[in-house]
Design an enzyme around this catalytic site. Structure first.
Site, mmCIF file in Angstrom:
data_model
loop_
_atom_site.group_PDB
_atom_site.id
_atom_site.type_symbol
_atom_site.label_atom_id
_atom_site.label_comp_id
_atom_site.label_asym_id
_atom_site.label_seq_id
_atom_site.Cartn_x
_atom_site.Cartn_y
_atom_site.Cartn_z
ATOM 1 N N ARG A 8 43.310 38.362 47.435
ATOM 2 C CA ARG A 8 44.507 38.118 46.613
ATOM 3 C C ARG A 8 45.816 38.374 47.364
ATOM 4 O O ARG A 8 46.862 37.855 46.964
ATOM 5 C CB ARG A 8 44.438 38.930 45.318
ATOM 6 C CG ARG A 8 43.472 38.305 44.332
ATOM 7 C CD ARG A 8 43.412 39.018 43.004
ATOM 8 N NE ARG A 8 42.509 38.296 42.110
ATOM 9 C CZ ARG A 8 41.879 38.856 41.085
ATOM 10 N NH1 ARG A 8 42.057 40.126 40.810
ATOM 11 N NH2 ARG A 8 41.081 38.123 40.322
ATOM 12 N N SER A 64 35.998 43.217 30.543
ATOM 13 C CA SER A 64 35.260 44.434 30.937
ATOM 14 C C SER A 64 34.468 44.995 29.760
ATOM 15 O O SER A 64 33.306 45.396 29.910
ATOM 16 C CB SER A 64 36.236 45.514 31.417
ATOM 17 O OG SER A 64 36.792 45.135 32.635
ATOM 18 N N ARG A 74 42.555 34.322 38.185
ATOM 19 C CA ARG A 74 43.831 35.009 37.913
ATOM 20 C C ARG A 74 44.988 34.401 38.720
ATOM 21 O O ARG A 74 46.133 34.412 38.284
ATOM 22 C CB ARG A 74 43.709 36.512 38.160
ATOM 23 C CG ARG A 74 42.706 37.159 37.212
ATOM 24 C CD ARG A 74 42.864 38.639 37.063
ATOM 25 N NE ARG A 74 41.649 39.209 36.500
ATOM 26 C CZ ARG A 74 41.354 39.246 35.197
ATOM 27 N NH1 ARG A 74 42.186 38.751 34.305
ATOM 28 N NH2 ARG A 74 40.213 39.771 34.772
ATOM 29 N N ASP A 118 43.872 44.062 38.444
ATOM 30 C CA ASP A 118 43.781 42.646 38.053
ATOM 31 C C ASP A 118 45.141 42.030 37.716
ATOM 32 O O ASP A 118 45.224 40.836 37.436
ATOM 33 C CB ASP A 118 42.850 42.500 36.839
ATOM 34 C CG ASP A 118 41.394 42.773 37.226
ATOM 35 O OD1 ASP A 118 41.063 42.673 38.425
ATOM 36 O OD2 ASP A 118 40.596 43.086 36.323
#
Ligand code: S3P
Length: 430
Positions: free
Chosen positions: A343, A15, A388, A312
């Site tokens: 996710r 970020s 991820r 995240d």
């Protein structure tokens, strides 16, 4: 069994890296950026900026960005390809919207399924002309205008990307822009603006909500930026250390921004032996060293109010939960459906395929931990192209020799090209 020992230097924060490049491009001169994350996503932002006429070169291990000032982007001759990067697309759509240029943004298959109207509704209210595919998606065309109307925006949905995009549009507009965040999100943009001496006000409205007020246009003086190391990348190894017996690691110079390390509080509540020691502040961000060692974890309930700060880390927290005693309930995860993959689906499908007791119900995930599960033959992990998910299951795989096969290792380079090397280093001492 494998264990994690020792220390490695975690790569720059994703970020902060995107924001360092963009704010450097808006500065009135040369900015040196150190510890920039050189991952696929960040390179997308770098290349989009080059397309917009910004000179960016690598010198040694640093990057030099020759800013053109706010309003200094040139008409690109090509489409702006954001690849898999939500942050590149959202932030750069905002940034170009107040420049008098026409831009077409495209992305890969996954990014082309992610909502852009969540941002463009704000820009359109200001008067920007934007054409979306099927009213919500990339490819998207923006006809930028320096005379957009600065105004007050109320953000009902928590999104650091959307907030930052509105700010990046506002820095080139004449007049007052106000942004009310009903639920606070990560604050790297504000921290970098303070470091760059961009004058704005931030008022805390209550525990969960705040108001940001800008008064543009701004002249941003060049100032070198050091990118702190990425806590979301560190999270994989920290959880690895907690679940692998006899592990003990130290990760140094990690961004310990409160809006990013809520996962550490969660892991502590689960019984994790994990500690943070602040060392200094770099380019507006607090950094510190994080210690973690093998722990006996227990299941807990994770409240939905924490979700913007854990957004995240849910994939790797699910791995911790799978190894805990008892049940973990992760609440209020609706935003997880809008990430690099859905996710909720990618976590629950993969864990249940391995034999874990996991269900999703009303946007919550419920995981019953079990250390007893044995995996004696190879099982394929479906990443859905989500970096991820790939790294989280690579960590779980350490418990099962080589039996978890990640279907798409390559996607890891989206956020962490050195992940495998770093993992090898931490497991190679024994
Ligand atoms: C990001 C914000 C988060 C996060 C993403 C990076 C950012 O998204 O999931 O990986 O850099 O602003 P939202 O806050 O928009 O959900």
């Amino acid at each position: 069994m494998l264990k994690l020992k020792g220390s490695i230097k975690i790569s720059g924060d994703k970020s902060i890296s995107h924001r360092a490049l963009i704010f450097a491009s808006l500065s009135t001169g040369k900015v040196k950026i150190s510890n920039l994350l050189e991952s696929d996503d960040v390179m997308r932002t770098l290349n989009v900026l080059r397309e917009l006429g910004i000179k960016i070169i690598k010198k040694g291990s640093n990057w030099l960005v020759y800013g053109n000032g706010t309003g200094g982007y040139m008409q690109p001759s090509q489409v702006l390809d954001c690849g898999n990067s939500g942050t590149t697309s959202r932030l750069m759509i905002g940034a170009v919207s107040s420049n008098p240029i026409n831009c077409t943004f495209i992305g890969d298959k996954s990014l082309s399924k992610r909502s852009m109207s969540r941002l463009t509704i704000f820009l359109e209210k200001m008067g920007a002309e934007i054409k979306l595919t099927k009213k919500d998606f990339l490819p998207l065309q923006v006809s930028g205008d320096v005379n957009l109307i600065p105004m007050e925006h109320v953000m009902e949905k928590a999104s650091a990307q959307v907030k930052s995009a509105i700010i990046l549009s506002a820095v080139n507009l004449r007049g007052k822009t106000k942004i009310i965040e009903k639920r606070n999100t990560r604050d790297h943009t504000e921290r970098l603006m303070s470091y760059l001496k961009i004058k704005f006000k931030k008022k805390i409205l209550n525990k969960r909500s705040s108001l940001i007020e800008l008064n543009g246009p701004y002249e941003i003086k060049p100032r070198d930026i050091i990118v702190a190391s990425d806590p979301s990348s560190a999270a994989f190894f920290l959880v690895g250390a907690l679940i692998l017996p006899k592990s003990n690691i130290i990760l140094k110079n990690i961004a310990i921004n409160k809006t990013r390390i809520a996962f550490i509080d969660v892991l502590k509540k689960m019984g994790g032996k994990i500690n943070v020691k602040k060392t200094k502040t770099v380019s507006g961000e607090d950094i510190g060293d994080i210690y973690a060692s093998y722990s006996s974890l227990k299941g807990i309930e994770i409240q939905s109010t924490l979700s913007p700060y854990l957004i995240d880390e849910y994939p790797i927290l699910s791995i911790a939960a799978s190894q805990a005693n008892g049940t973990t309930i992760m609440k209020g995860l609706s935003e997880l459906r809008h990430k690099e993959s859905d996710r909720i689906k990618s976590i629950t499908k993969n864990l249940s395929k391995l034999g874990f007791n996991v269900v999703s119900k009303n946007e919550n995930i419920i995981i019953k931990g079990s250390k007893k599960i044995k995996i004696n033959n190879q099982k394929q992990i479906k990443t859905y192209g989500d970096h991820r998910i790939a790294m989280s299951f690579a960590i779980l795989g350490l418990l099962y020799k080589d039996n978890l096969v990640i279907d798409n290792e390559a996607c890891i380079s989206i956020s962490y090209p050195n992940f495998r090397d770093h993992l090898k280093k931490l497991t190679s001492l024994y």
